[in-house]
Design a protein around this motif. Structure first.
Motif, PDB file in Angstrom:
ATOM      1  N   THR A  99      -8.763  40.994  -8.495  1.00 26.55           N
ATOM      2  CA  THR A  99      -7.471  41.563  -9.820  1.00 26.55           C
ATOM      3  C   THR A  99      -7.966  42.952  -9.741  1.00 26.55           C
ATOM      4  N   MET A 117      -4.023  43.641 -12.877  1.00 25.90           N
ATOM      5  CA  MET A 117      -3.265  42.928 -12.113  1.00 25.90           C
ATOM      6  C   MET A 117      -3.739  41.715 -11.288  1.00 25.90           C
ATOM      7  N   CYS A 146       1.343  41.380 -15.145  1.00 27.04           N
ATOM      8  CA  CYS A 146       0.622  42.804 -14.431  1.00 27.04           C
ATOM      9  C   CYS A 146       0.929  44.251 -15.960  1.00 27.04           C
ATOM     10  N   ASP A 163       4.331  44.389 -19.934  1.00 30.81           N
ATOM     11  CA  ASP A 163       4.070  43.376 -18.773  1.00 30.81           C
ATOM     12  C   ASP A 163       4.586  43.149 -18.312  1.00 30.81           C
TER      13      ASP A 163
END
Length: 292
Positions: A99, A117, A146, A163
């Motif tokens: 991530t 993300m 995200c 998000d």
């Protein structure tokens, strides 16, 4: 339709995270994929510094004690925007592998909120974190795909959060004294084909301004009613984030990106990846700095 103007023809692969530093009249913004932090002098209308950092840079905020705080792939750092000197501040415990940090912003108490993300697009791998002024790090939301836009209402009693794949702007009751959130609800939803909400800011009237990735611009919504109030056209398909700046906080700076756009499409949007500005009739809220 209102129109944004080009400020810098940066052709950034992935421009993001504009934030206003009123102390020196500069707007900071990042190019995530090219691992660069830019400093733009608003009065002089020119870039005064561009520094390279060791890994992808997700967001930047001013620091009250001077300089900035940024998030790189491996955590939070204090950063001198002129020299690139870095001091590691921390990385959240329990962060999932593969991530990276994405968008982030400070609340009025000086907490730095930033989220992550997945690097390969796997859903639910990200989270939203909060770096406290004492440098402790809290995990606030998990199973995020995200993590993107953040904003607070003028009275600091509501936090807004995006998000991106959900296509929704969420609101939470916010306790500024503790940094706790509660009572999630949807206040706006993107229905334009191919577009998702990205970065976000709030104005002094309490309206939210949301960049549309895949939507060629910014949308202004009333979060109390869900009414769409204004469309700001940007000549870049992938508008990524926005922040009010300038001495009167009436200049909305907008970042954009070129990544993933075909050469054929880029020919029709040659300014993609630029930094843009929209002269607003409504003033924005200040950019708050990190308190530690």
């Amino acid at each position: 339709m209102s129109q944004a103007e080009l400020a810098v023809d940066a052709k950034a692969a992935l421009g993001e995270g504009p934030s206003w530093d009123e102390r020196n009249g500069c707007l900071y913004w990042v190019n995530i994929e090219e691992k660069t932090l830019h400093t733009y002098d608003v009065a002089a209308q020119k870039t005064v510094a561009s520094i390279s950092v060791p890994s992808r840079i997700g967001a930047v905020v001013p620091r009250r004690s001077g300089g900035t705080v940024i998030v790189l792939e491996d955590g939070f750092y204090a950063c001198d925007p002129a020299t690139g000197e870095l001091i590691f501040l921390g990385n959240p415990d329990g962060r999932k592998p593969n991530t990276r940090f994405n968008d982030g912003k400070c609340d009025a108490a000086g907490r730095f909120w930033a989220g992550t993300m997945s690097l390969d697009g796997t859903p639910g791998q990200g989270a939203l974190y909060c770096l406290e002024p004492d440098l402790t790090i809290r995990t606030v939301l998990e199973n995020v795909s995200c993590s993107n836009g953040l904003a607070w209402s003028p009275d600091n009693r509501t936090m807004y959060y995006i998000d991106s794949p959900t296509k929704k702007v969420m609101a939470y009751d916010y306790d500024l004294a503790t940094g706790e959130i509660s009572n999630p609800r949807v206040v706006a939803e993107v229905t334009e084909p191919g577009a998702v909400p990205d970065g976000m800011t709030c104005d002094e009237e309490g309206m939210i301004w949301v960049a549309l990735w895949g939507g060629y611009g910014i949308r202004r919504w009333n979060p109390a009613t869900g009414e769409l109030l204004l469309k700001v056209d940007v000549p870049a398909e992938q508008s990524s984030s926005c922040s009010f700046a300038g001495p009167d906080l009436d200049e909305l700076y907008i970042t954009s990106a070129r990544t993933g756009i075909s050469e054929t499409s880029l020919a029709n949007q040659p300014l993609a990846g630029g930094l843009f500005v929209y002269r607003s009739a409504v003033k924005g809220l200040p950019t708050y700095g990190f308190g530690g």
